[in-house]
Design a protein around this motif. Structure first.
Motif, PDB file in Angstrom:
ATOM      1  N   GLN A 121       0.836  -1.276  -0.060  1.00 53.31           N
ATOM      2  CA  GLN A 121      -0.019  -0.023   0.129  1.00 53.31           C
ATOM      3  C   GLN A 121       0.927   1.101   0.092  1.00 53.31           C
ATOM      4  O   GLN A 121       1.895   1.349   0.763  1.00 53.31           O
ATOM      5  N   ARG A 122       0.535   2.185  -0.717  1.00 52.35           N
ATOM      6  CA  ARG A 122       0.966   3.631  -0.734  1.00 52.35           C
ATOM      7  C   ARG A 122       0.637   4.331   0.678  1.00 52.35           C
ATOM      8  O   ARG A 122      -0.603   4.087   0.831  1.00 52.35           O
ATOM      9  N   VAL A 123       1.706   4.936   1.371  1.00 52.63           N
ATOM     10  CA  VAL A 123       1.390   5.654   2.501  1.00 52.63           C
ATOM     11  C   VAL A 123       2.167   6.919   2.461  1.00 52.63           C
ATOM     12  O   VAL A 123       2.937   7.109   1.369  1.00 52.63           O
ATOM     13  N   ARG A 124       1.542   7.901   3.152  1.00 55.27           N
ATOM     14  CA  ARG A 124       2.420   8.979   3.691  1.00 55.27           C
ATOM     15  C   ARG A 124       2.800   9.043   5.039  1.00 55.27           C
ATOM     16  O   ARG A 124       2.180   8.438   5.919  1.00 55.27           O
ATOM     17  N   ILE A 125       4.073   9.434   5.120  1.00 50.69           N
ATOM     18  CA  ILE A 125       4.564   9.476   6.305  1.00 50.69           C
ATOM     19  C   ILE A 125       5.115  10.923   6.818  1.00 50.69           C
ATOM     20  O   ILE A 125       5.369  11.562   5.758  1.00 50.69           O
ATOM     21  N   GLU A 126       5.099  11.335   7.764  1.00 54.44           N
ATOM     22  CA  GLU A 126       5.819  12.496   8.422  1.00 54.44           C
ATOM     23  C   GLU A 126       6.699  12.253   9.527  1.00 54.44           C
ATOM     24  O   GLU A 126       6.631  11.079  10.178  1.00 54.44           O
ATOM     25  N   TYR A 127       7.650  13.127   9.506  1.00 57.88           N
ATOM     26  CA  TYR A 127       8.894  13.014  10.528  1.00 57.88           C
ATOM     27  C   TYR A 127       8.708  14.030  11.689  1.00 57.88           C
ATOM     28  O   TYR A 127       8.205  15.065  11.450  1.00 57.88           O
ATOM     29  N   ALA A 128       9.137  13.542  12.731  1.00 55.25           N
ATOM     30  CA  ALA A 128       9.211  14.508  13.968  1.00 55.25           C
ATOM     31  C   ALA A 128      10.869  14.586  14.450  1.00 55.25           C
ATOM     32  O   ALA A 128      11.448  13.471  14.277  1.00 55.25           O
ATOM     33  N   ALA A 129      11.173  15.711  15.032  1.00 52.01           N
ATOM     34  CA  ALA A 129      12.580  15.676  15.608  1.00 52.01           C
ATOM     35  C   ALA A 129      12.773  14.645  16.430  1.00 52.01           C
ATOM     36  O   ALA A 129      11.845  14.378  17.629  1.00 52.01           O
ATOM     37  N   ALA A 130      13.855  13.844  16.593  1.00 53.67           N
ATOM     38  CA  ALA A 130      14.014  12.797  17.599  1.00 53.67           C
ATOM     39  C   ALA A 130      14.400  13.417  18.969  1.00 53.67           C
ATOM     40  O   ALA A 130      14.858  14.605  19.040  1.00 53.67           O
ATOM     41  N   GLY A 131      13.906  12.934  20.000  1.00 50.08           N
ATOM     42  CA  GLY A 131      14.410  13.329  21.456  1.00 50.08           C
ATOM     43  C   GLY A 131      15.926  13.240  21.682  1.00 50.08           C
ATOM     44  O   GLY A 131      16.508  12.402  20.846  1.00 50.08           O
ATOM     45  N   PRO A 132      16.445  13.652  22.732  1.00 50.79           N
ATOM     46  CA  PRO A 132      17.955  13.413  23.113  1.00 50.79           C
ATOM     47  C   PRO A 132      18.335  11.945  23.206  1.00 50.79           C
ATOM     48  O   PRO A 132      19.249  11.598  22.776  1.00 50.79           O
ATOM     49  N   ALA A 133      17.406  11.383  23.811  1.00 51.49           N
ATOM     50  CA  ALA A 133      17.723   9.909  23.836  1.00 51.49           C
ATOM     51  C   ALA A 133      17.785   9.051  22.640  1.00 51.49           C
ATOM     52  O   ALA A 133      18.324   8.073  22.601  1.00 51.49           O
ATOM     53  N   GLU A 134      17.060   9.532  21.585  1.00 55.74           N
ATOM     54  CA  GLU A 134      17.126   8.923  20.266  1.00 55.74           C
ATOM     55  C   GLU A 134      18.407   9.365  19.618  1.00 55.74           C
ATOM     56  O   GLU A 134      18.969   8.397  18.802  1.00 55.74           O
ATOM     57  N   GLY A 135      18.931  10.324  19.767  1.00 57.43           N
ATOM     58  CA  GLY A 135      20.014  10.870  19.259  1.00 57.43           C
ATOM     59  C   GLY A 135      20.454  10.618  17.625  1.00 57.43           C
ATOM     60  O   GLY A 135      19.620  10.884  16.914  1.00 57.43           O
ATOM     61  N   SER A 174       6.454   9.998  12.693  1.00 56.08           N
ATOM     62  CA  SER A 174       5.557  10.309  13.611  1.00 56.08           C
ATOM     63  C   SER A 174       4.080  10.028  13.350  1.00 56.08           C
ATOM     64  O   SER A 174       3.038  10.136  13.945  1.00 56.08           O
ATOM     65  N   LEU A 175       3.976  10.033  11.861  1.00 58.43           N
ATOM     66  CA  LEU A 175       2.693   9.509  11.385  1.00 58.43           C
ATOM     67  C   LEU A 175       2.664   8.733  10.033  1.00 58.43           C
ATOM     68  O   LEU A 175       3.720   8.888   9.407  1.00 58.43           O
ATOM     69  N   VAL A 176       1.744   7.646  10.200  1.00 69.77           N
ATOM     70  CA  VAL A 176       1.778   6.503   8.917  1.00 69.77           C
ATOM     71  C   VAL A 176       0.317   6.692   8.425  1.00 69.77           C
ATOM     72  O   VAL A 176      -0.552   6.275   9.421  1.00 69.77           O
ATOM     73  N   THR A 177      -0.141   7.281   7.544  1.00 69.52           N
ATOM     74  CA  THR A 177      -1.455   7.210   6.966  1.00 69.52           C
ATOM     75  C   THR A 177      -1.429   6.819   5.478  1.00 69.52           C
ATOM     76  O   THR A 177      -0.563   6.948   4.671  1.00 69.52           O
ATOM     77  N   LEU A 178      -2.670   6.360   4.866  1.00 72.14           N
ATOM     78  CA  LEU A 178      -2.712   6.086   3.556  1.00 72.14           C
ATOM     79  C   LEU A 178      -2.515   7.322   2.535  1.00 72.14           C
ATOM     80  O   LEU A 178      -2.932   8.428   2.924  1.00 72.14           O
ATOM     81  N   GLN A 179      -1.689   7.256   1.424  1.00 73.07           N
ATOM     82  CA  GLN A 179      -1.656   8.092   0.697  1.00 73.07           C
ATOM     83  C   GLN A 179      -2.785   8.341  -0.160  1.00 73.07           C
ATOM     84  O   GLN A 179      -3.591   7.410  -0.818  1.00 73.07           O
ATOM     85  N   THR A 180      -3.244   9.580  -0.318  1.00 75.26           N
ATOM     86  CA  THR A 180      -4.633   9.839  -0.999  1.00 75.26           C
ATOM     87  C   THR A 180      -4.108  10.578  -2.402  1.00 75.26           C
ATOM     88  O   THR A 180      -3.088  11.490  -2.368  1.00 75.26           O
TER      89      THR A 180
END
Length: 78
Positions: free
Chosen positions: A44-58, A71-77
């Motif tokens: 399936q085609r999806v749309r993703i969005e990113y968020a800045a990682a916190g200090p622990a993810e580094g 930070s988000l996975v949803t269907l691509q419309t």
């Protein structure tokens, strides 16, 4: 950003997608839940969005650019 669903585990509600250049990117249950989906099938085609990682993810986490997480996975419309 667009991607293609690659793996999905309904028990953990996490999985991975492939970016158009073939890069695999993992997502967690929080990103899946944020998109309001109930199920995801490979291919399936999806749309993703990113968020800045916190200090622990580094460093190197989450995908292109390092230090980011999906930070988000949803269907691509269209």
């Amino acid at each position: 950003m667009q991607a293609t669903a690659y793996t999905y585990d309904p028990e953990t509600r996490s999985g991975s997608v492939l970016l158009d250049d073939g890069t695999p990117v993992e997502f967690d249950a929080a990103a899946f839940d944020a998109g309001g989906l109930r199920l995801l099938r490979p291919g399936q085609r999806v749309r993703i969005e990113y968020a800045a990682a916190g200090p622990a993810e580094g460093e190197g986490g989450g995908g292109p650019g390092g230090g980011r997480r999906v930070s988000l996975v949803t269907l691509q419309t269209f």
